[in-house]
Design a protein around this motif. Structure first.
Motif, short mmCIF file in Angstrom:
data_model
loop_
_atom_site.label_atom_id
_atom_site.label_comp_id
_atom_site.label_asym_id
_atom_site.label_seq_id
_atom_site.Cartn_x
_atom_site.Cartn_y
_atom_site.Cartn_z
N ILE A 174 53.67 48.43 -6.54
CA ILE A 174 52.40 48.70 -5.84
C ILE A 174 51.53 47.26 -6.14
O ILE A 174 51.03 47.13 -4.93
N PHE A 175 51.10 47.17 -7.02
CA PHE A 175 50.40 45.97 -7.14
C PHE A 175 50.77 44.62 -6.47
O PHE A 175 50.01 44.08 -5.81
N LEU A 176 52.35 44.22 -6.65
CA LEU A 176 52.70 43.30 -5.97
C LEU A 176 52.46 43.35 -4.39
O LEU A 176 52.26 42.44 -3.74
N ILE A 177 52.77 44.69 -3.85
CA ILE A 177 52.91 44.77 -2.42
C ILE A 177 51.46 44.52 -2.12
O ILE A 177 51.22 44.08 -0.91
N SER A 178 50.52 45.30 -2.54
CA SER A 178 49.13 45.26 -2.10
C SER A 178 48.49 43.81 -2.30
O SER A 178 47.98 43.51 -0.96
N VAL A 179 48.48 43.16 -3.38
CA VAL A 179 48.04 41.51 -3.26
C VAL A 179 48.81 40.82 -2.46
O VAL A 179 48.21 40.08 -1.43
N PHE A 180 50.12 41.09 -2.15
CA PHE A 180 51.03 40.01 -1.30
C PHE A 180 50.41 40.35 0.15
O PHE A 180 50.20 39.25 1.07
N THR A 181 50.35 41.65 0.63
CA THR A 181 49.89 42.14 1.96
C THR A 181 48.45 41.57 2.21
O THR A 181 48.32 40.87 3.33
N VAL A 182 47.40 41.31 1.35
CA VAL A 182 46.28 41.04 1.29
C VAL A 182 46.05 39.67 1.48
O VAL A 182 45.49 39.15 2.45
N ALA A 183 46.66 39.01 0.63
CA ALA A 183 46.88 37.70 0.67
C ALA A 183 47.42 37.01 1.99
O ALA A 183 47.02 35.96 2.64
N LEU A 184 48.55 37.42 2.37
CA LEU A 184 49.39 37.07 3.61
C LEU A 184 48.38 37.29 4.82
O LEU A 184 48.49 36.59 5.81
N GLY A 185 48.04 38.61 4.87
CA GLY A 185 47.07 38.95 6.14
C GLY A 185 46.11 38.07 6.22
O GLY A 185 45.62 37.53 7.20
N GLY A 186 45.33 37.76 4.95
CA GLY A 186 44.13 36.68 4.89
C GLY A 186 44.60 35.54 5.51
O GLY A 186 43.66 34.66 6.56
N TYR A 187 45.62 34.85 5.06
CA TYR A 187 46.21 33.63 5.38
C TYR A 187 46.35 33.50 6.90
O TYR A 187 46.22 32.63 7.71
N ALA A 456 39.14 32.96 -4.08
CA ALA A 456 38.34 33.83 -5.03
C ALA A 456 38.34 35.30 -4.87
O ALA A 456 38.59 36.22 -5.70
N CYS A 457 38.51 35.47 -3.41
CA CYS A 457 38.43 36.99 -2.89
C CYS A 457 39.55 37.45 -3.18
O CYS A 457 39.77 38.75 -3.52
N THR A 458 40.58 36.91 -3.14
CA THR A 458 41.88 37.30 -3.26
C THR A 458 42.17 37.71 -4.97
O THR A 458 42.84 38.70 -5.10
N ILE A 459 41.72 36.80 -5.61
CA ILE A 459 41.80 37.15 -7.18
C ILE A 459 40.85 38.18 -7.25
O ILE A 459 41.38 39.18 -8.34
N GLY A 460 39.73 38.28 -6.86
CA GLY A 460 38.94 39.56 -6.91
C GLY A 460 39.41 40.89 -6.61
O GLY A 460 39.43 41.97 -7.33
N TYR A 461 40.39 40.90 -5.57
CA TYR A 461 41.10 42.26 -5.11
C TYR A 461 42.21 42.30 -6.34
O TYR A 461 42.37 43.44 -6.49
N ALA A 462 42.88 41.30 -6.70
CA ALA A 462 44.09 41.38 -7.82
C ALA A 462 43.34 42.28 -9.12
O ALA A 462 43.91 43.17 -9.44
N VAL A 463 42.25 41.71 -9.34
CA VAL A 463 41.42 42.02 -10.72
C VAL A 463 40.94 43.51 -10.31
O VAL A 463 41.29 44.54 -11.23
#
Length: 536
Positions: A174-187, A456-463
């Motif tokens: 779940i963690f990997l899916i969410s961070v991957f989706t947020v990071a890829l969507g932002g990119y 920074a925002c992606t790292i904040g989401y992961a945290v």
């Protein structure tokens, strides 16, 4: 914005904090020889009943089957003694807590409520039943009816609930899916911003205009209006669930198929095959895009047909859900950090109110968000004062909103008996913070030469996700993820803007550039006027 897109947005705002309904095991022992013991699935409310983790040292009670009565009043109590027995009664006609009080008053030690329509979730309001102490659970009527054939007569039973592991690999997925989706969507949103900033091609500016029209920009006013619409839609779903759930399912099928097509078409452009075009009804399209559209529709239709098959359909739902989230993060644009703060702040209040406050308002003491996101509790339908009869041990499933990423919990011993348990994350917990990550990426594209805000925002989401999982493990109950994701993402992006001394520019976003140009124009006009006045 199209109606389907608006309803799709409402989908993402339904979160699924875990309620107290828990799966457990009923261990039955009889005099049937070598096969005299068997386990059956039960559901119980962990806030009402505390069960041991194993049947080894558990206390057994003789089973008394009185499923011929509702046990809703004292006159219904049979003449046989219920003292020190595990009593089984039929589900329906009154609250499960009323049945338990009558059973306890007649000195029963356990209450099992047999349901002919699956296993409901015990969600009744416990206030007014403080003296109730006996354990309560739901069991399938078919299991009770066939128990003597399974284990013999003189049946004794006990209940237990194996403890799930503190950490399950599904949480990591779940963690990997969410961070991957947020990071890829932002990119992807940043790539779209770069394309919009490029000069229009000489082949025509209309194409560029079309490209930009695919995106939807939120203003502070539309953000507030959107949250109000979400509240109204959630209440409508709460009161008219059994009709609107099919509308939402249809919308999800269409929106997810379109989203998957948009995501894959962005990649298929790099494949140098299938570029020949076919024509139909004065329209033309590349062959590869036609095949891609058929594939996306096929995946969506397959999910719709087999959506209640828990064993494998979660894979398709997650794929469609990831595409859905990616497309919305790329398509929906926040104009500035101010709009982001308003949106995330209001949705955080929305989440807290409908999860934590509404239990004090609803009659059954359950939150509106849980009731809508988790679907119906599985109760049978009423016809006047009597419950409609259904075939014993009905395998009927109850429609649920497709609003979550689902990953099965592999290390759970009740999985062979009960419905496969899942770790869940709502679409809103991905898209809402993802909109801020996308804004940070677009701000980097416009005003910086690096990806400082985006990283920074992606790292904040992961945290924030790590913090959510840690609290989940410590408290052993589901958490509304926005409660942790919103502060972490807002704080991370704000710290970067403050350290770079760009808070004003970051707060106003694209409007800041327009304001600067307007200020410069006014200054130049004033200078020209001043020079004209000084001239002889």
């Amino acid at each position: 914005m199209e109606l389907s897109a608006l309803l799709g947005l409402v989908l993402l705002l339904l979160h699924v904090p875990q309620n107290h309904a828990t799966q457990g095991i009923l261990h039955a022992v009889g005099d049937g020889g070598s096969n005299s013991a068997k386990d059956y699935c039960i559901t119980y409310n962990s806030s009402w009943t505390s069960l041991p983790t194993s049947y080894t040292n558990a206390v057994y009670y003789k089973l008394q089957n009185i499923t011929s009565v509702w046990l809703c009043s004292d006159p219904e109590v049979p003449s046989i003694s219920l003292k020190d027995k595990a009593v089984v009664v039929m589900f329906g006609n009154c609250s499960i807590l009323d049945k338990a009080m009558i059973a306890q008053n007649h000195e029963a030690k356990m209450l099992l409520v047999a349901s002919k329509d699956g296993l409901p979730r015990p969600t009744d309001n416990r206030s007014g039943y403080e003296s109730l102490t006996i354990p309560i659970a739901y069991v399938k009527y078919g299991d009770i009816a066939g128990m003597e054939q399974d284990v013999g007569t003189n049946i004794e039973v006990t209940m237990y609930s194996p403890s799930p592991p503190l950490f399950d690999y599904s949480m990591l997925v779940i963690f990997l899916i969410s961070v991957f989706t947020v990071a890829l969507g932002g990119y992807w949103s940043g790539v779209s911003e770069l394309e919009d900033l490029r000069p229009s091609q000489s082949t025509g500016e209309n194409d560029g205009g079309k490209k930009k029209d695919e995106n939807v920009t939120f203003t502070p006013f539309t953000v507030i209006l959107f949250v109000v619409i979400c509240c109204v839609m959630l209440l409508l779903l709460y009161f008219f669930y059994k009709w609107l759930v099919y509308v939402i399912i249809c919308v999800f099928c269409v929106a997810s198929a379109l989203s998957m097509f948009n995501c894959l078409s962005a990649l298929i452009q790099y494949i140098p095959y299938g570029r020949c075009r076919v024509s139909c009804f004065s329209k033309s399209a590349e062959v590869r895009l036609v095949f891609l559209a058929v594939f996306c529709v096929a995946v969506s239709v397959t999910w719709a047909v087999f959506r209640n098959e828990d064993r494998w359909i979660w894979i398709l739902q997650d794929i469609l859900g990831i595409a859905f989230c990616l497309n919305f993060i790329k398509t929906l644009r926040m104009p500035n950090f101010k709009a982001c703060v308003i949106l995330l702040g209001l949705l955080l209040l929305y989440d807290v109110f409908f999860v934590f406050i509404t239990p004090f308002i609803t009659k059954n003491g359950q939150s509106i968000m849980i009731e809508v996101a988790a679907g119906p509790s599985g109760s049978t339908e009423k016809n006047g004062e009597n419950y409609l009869e259904v075939p014993p041990d009905s395998q009927a499933t109850f429609e649920k909103l497709p609003v979550v990423i689902r990953v099965p919990r592999l290390e759970y011993s009740a999985v062979k008996l009960c419905v496969m348990p899942f770790s869940l994350l709502g679409f809103g917990d991905i898209i809402v913070p993802g909109l801020l990550v996308a804004y940070c990426r677009r701000f980097d594209v416009r005003f910086t030469s690096a990806s400082t805000y985006y990283i920074a925002c992606t790292i904040g989401y992961a945290v924030g996700m790590i913090l959510t999982l840690v609290v989940l493990i410590v408290l052993s109950m589901g958490q509304p993820a926005l409660l942790y994701l919103v502060p972490c993402t807002l704080l991370a992006s704000s710290v970067v803007a403050w350290r770079r001394k760009e808070m004003k520019k970051f707060w106003n976003g694209g409007c800041y550039e327009i304001m600067e140009q307007a200020d410069n124009t006014v200054s130049e006009e004033n200078i020209i006027r001043g020079e004209a006045q000084d001239a002889p």
